[in-house]
Structure formats: structure tokens, C-alpha cells
Design a protein around this motif. Sequence first.
Motif, short mmCIF file in Angstrom:
data_model
loop_
_atom_site.label_atom_id
_atom_site.label_comp_id
_atom_site.label_asym_id
_atom_site.label_seq_id
_atom_site.Cartn_x
_atom_site.Cartn_y
_atom_site.Cartn_z
N ASP A 30 0.80 -1.13 0.09
CA ASP A 30 0.06 -0.15 0.15
C ASP A 30 1.12 1.34 0.14
O ASP A 30 1.92 1.24 0.48
CB ASP A 30 -0.76 0.07 1.36
CG ASP A 30 -2.11 -0.92 0.96
OD1 ASP A 30 -1.91 -1.77 0.19
OD2 ASP A 30 -2.79 -1.33 2.23
N VAL A 63 -3.76 4.63 -1.02
CA VAL A 63 -4.68 5.04 -0.29
C VAL A 63 -4.35 6.29 0.07
O VAL A 63 -3.40 6.81 -0.01
CB VAL A 63 -4.74 4.11 1.23
CG1 VAL A 63 -4.98 2.54 0.87
CG2 VAL A 63 -3.25 4.07 1.82
N TRP A 65 -5.32 9.25 3.82
CA TRP A 65 -5.64 9.28 5.16
C TRP A 65 -7.02 9.16 5.53
O TRP A 65 -7.23 8.18 6.47
CB TRP A 65 -4.96 10.60 5.87
CG TRP A 65 -3.52 10.81 6.00
CD1 TRP A 65 -2.64 11.73 5.21
CD2 TRP A 65 -2.63 10.17 6.80
NE1 TRP A 65 -1.45 11.66 5.51
CE2 TRP A 65 -1.37 10.39 6.51
CE3 TRP A 65 -2.77 9.01 7.74
CZ2 TRP A 65 -0.37 10.26 7.10
CZ3 TRP A 65 -1.45 8.60 8.11
CH2 TRP A 65 -0.29 8.98 7.99
N ASP A 66 -7.88 9.35 4.65
CA ASP A 66 -9.08 9.05 5.01
C ASP A 66 -9.67 7.69 4.38
O ASP A 66 -10.64 7.47 5.01
CB ASP A 66 -10.13 10.23 3.96
CG ASP A 66 -10.06 11.54 4.47
OD1 ASP A 66 -9.71 11.80 5.70
OD2 ASP A 66 -10.19 12.55 3.51
N THR A 67 -8.81 7.01 3.59
CA THR A 67 -9.48 5.66 3.23
C THR A 67 -8.66 4.53 3.81
O THR A 67 -8.80 3.39 3.43
CB THR A 67 -9.31 5.56 1.73
OG1 THR A 67 -7.97 5.59 1.11
CG2 THR A 67 -10.03 6.56 1.08
N LEU A 68 -7.72 4.96 4.89
CA LEU A 68 -6.88 3.86 5.42
C LEU A 68 -7.72 2.90 6.25
O LEU A 68 -8.74 3.24 6.94
CB LEU A 68 -5.94 4.36 6.67
CG LEU A 68 -4.70 4.79 6.02
CD1 LEU A 68 -3.93 5.71 7.20
CD2 LEU A 68 -3.72 4.02 5.67
N ASP A 69 -7.50 1.74 5.89
CA ASP A 69 -8.62 0.79 6.57
C ASP A 69 -7.79 -0.50 7.17
O ASP A 69 -8.59 -1.60 7.39
CB ASP A 69 -9.69 0.19 5.37
CG ASP A 69 -8.55 -0.58 4.03
OD1 ASP A 69 -7.63 -0.50 4.27
OD2 ASP A 69 -9.33 -1.02 3.28
N LYS A 70 -6.35 -0.37 7.48
CA LYS A 70 -6.07 -1.55 8.14
C LYS A 70 -4.83 -0.77 9.10
O LYS A 70 -4.40 0.20 8.77
CB LYS A 70 -5.47 -2.63 7.26
CG LYS A 70 -4.26 -1.90 6.19
CD LYS A 70 -4.05 -3.26 5.40
CE LYS A 70 -4.86 -3.40 4.25
NZ LYS A 70 -4.34 -4.51 3.53
N ARG A 71 -4.28 -1.75 9.71
CA ARG A 71 -2.88 -1.30 10.44
C ARG A 71 -1.88 -2.32 10.07
O ARG A 71 -2.00 -3.44 9.62
CB ARG A 71 -3.32 -1.69 11.95
CG ARG A 71 -4.20 -0.67 12.74
CD ARG A 71 -4.51 -0.87 13.90
NE ARG A 71 -5.69 -0.13 14.48
CZ ARG A 71 -5.82 0.98 14.81
NH1 ARG A 71 -4.66 1.88 14.81
NH2 ARG A 71 -7.00 1.86 15.10
N LYS A 93 -3.91 5.86 12.98
CA LYS A 93 -4.90 5.16 12.37
C LYS A 93 -4.15 3.85 11.75
O LYS A 93 -4.94 2.85 11.40
CB LYS A 93 -5.54 6.02 11.32
CG LYS A 93 -6.38 7.24 11.62
CD LYS A 93 -6.81 8.13 10.76
CE LYS A 93 -7.93 7.32 9.67
NZ LYS A 93 -8.33 8.09 8.58
N ALA A 94 -2.87 3.93 11.57
CA ALA A 94 -2.40 2.95 10.51
C ALA A 94 -1.36 1.89 11.40
O ALA A 94 -0.70 0.95 10.88
CB ALA A 94 -1.40 3.41 9.58
#
Length: 301
Positions: A30, A63, A65-71, A93-94
Motif C-alpha cells: 500500500d 490509499v 489518510w481518509d481511506t486507510l482501512d488497516k493497521r 490510524k495505521a
Amino acid sequence: MEGGDVLVIGAGALGTLIGYAVIKSLDSLDILVRDVSKVENILERGCRASISGDEYIYRPRPVTWDTLDKRYNIIFICTKAYDIPKFIDKLSKAIDESTILVSIQNGIGSLELLKSRYQYNDIYGAVISYGAVKRGTCDTILTGYGEIVIEKGGYSSIIRDILEPTLKVSIVDDIYSYRWLKTLVNAGINPVTVIFNDRNGVVIENRYAWEIASKAVEEGLKVVNALGITLPRDPLNELYDIAYRTRDNYSSMYQDVLRGCETEIDYINGAIVEYGEKYNIDTPVNKYLVLTVKGLSIWRR
């Protein structure tokens, strides 16, 4: 490590190069960019790295910052130093407590900020001497070969194994000495190329440019000595060597000023000034360079 466990923050020259090295080792990657237009650009064209005349295209998942969906397991931070204070809170968030962070920025201050904010994470400083020029979003051309020096720690060998099939990597005990060495060299080259409106070679080809650059480095060396840091190589010899080897390149600071962008002057010459004041060391040349580059940056905008 499963695909998608690694994030590269930044799709500039450095981020694109690191991304290429990562994706050659892992199944997927990513890459975080600032806005949706850059996401669309990467989805359409992919990312491109030009190395020794060969063009390589790879397709990470872009991606924002608004679409981050995982760590992530590992995050390579490849932005400018001045960007880190802008997103340091969003970074939470990440990551979780097991995330490994690799900070590859010029100057002094950004790594310290990361380590202060995320004290429970393994955070590794790194210094890169490869030359790369941004051609567009996630599009870079390699202009000079070097190495990446990484801070020694429990996971540094994992970071090396990811990057080393493509890039040369060394692990060192004291990353701060290498960071300060590069900071001193950058303090001599980068602002001088801005003032003289020329390539890096001006530092060794113009005696007045050399005098300014070498005095900036000498002031920085006094600060380093006050900090009790032993540099891995002589900074004046390093200044000459780097200016010679990259003589046909334009410094990143020069390119930033031309584009009307913010520069890293506060993290390079500004860091020398800041620590000089702390230890009562006069740094008039570095102060002059900070003020001049800031003035030219504003004028260019």
C-alpha cells in the motif's frame, strides 16, 4: 509476511524508489498519497521507477489518510521532514503497538518527534544516499547509487531483507552519527545550490560557494562535537566527495524552491542553529542560509 502488511507513506522520488524495492520482495504494497487525484493517477498508470535506463512499472494499492482501512506491520515514512508534524496524529490510524516504523528523512527533528509521540513502537532511523528525481506522482528516476544506513535493533534485519534485493543496506549501531553527517553535508550543499541557482557541482567549482558551504559545515561540526557525537567520516571530505559525485544533480532543496514548495531548511541548517544556541555556539553562516532560503522560497511563490 502476508501481502498488504507494508505501507509506504509518500509517493515522491524516495517513496517511489522504496516502494519498488518493497514490492519486489513482497506480494503487495500500500502507498499513501495526499489526495484522491493521486490515487486515480496511480490506479491508471501504476508507479514507475527508472533505473539504469530500464523502466519498471509496479502497481501498489493507493490509499489516503481518509481511506486507510488497516493497521500495518511495517511503515516506511518517505515524506519530507516538514510533513511529519502535519500527519503525526493521523499515523495512529495505521499502527498498533507492534507496528515497525522506518523514518527516512533529511535533517534532525523528525525522527525525534516520531520517537517522542510513539514511544511504544519500534522506530528506526535511516539515512539514504541514493539519488532520485521525481518525474511525477509515483514516478522517479534513479540518478545516483549509494546505500541505505539503518539503525540497529531487533527488527533491522527484517527491514534489510525486504529492501536489500534491490537496494544496498547497512545496519549501524549509532544512526545519529550518520544522520548528523548527512545533515552537515546537506547544510553545505543544499542552500548553496539555491543561492547560486545551480547544480551541486557549484560547491566545488566556485570558490565562493565552497567557502560558504565549508563554513556552514564547520559550524555544524562544532555543534556535533558539543553533542559528544563522533561522525563516521570527516564532514569536509564528505562535503567535497558528495558534491563531486552528485555534481550534475540539482539538490532537493533547489527543486523545492523552484516549485514554490516548502523546504527542509529548518531541519538542516535550522537544526544546526537551534543546537548552536542551546550550547552557546555561534552559527552565523547557517543563520544566513536559513534566512536567505526562506526569503527566496517566499519570493518564488
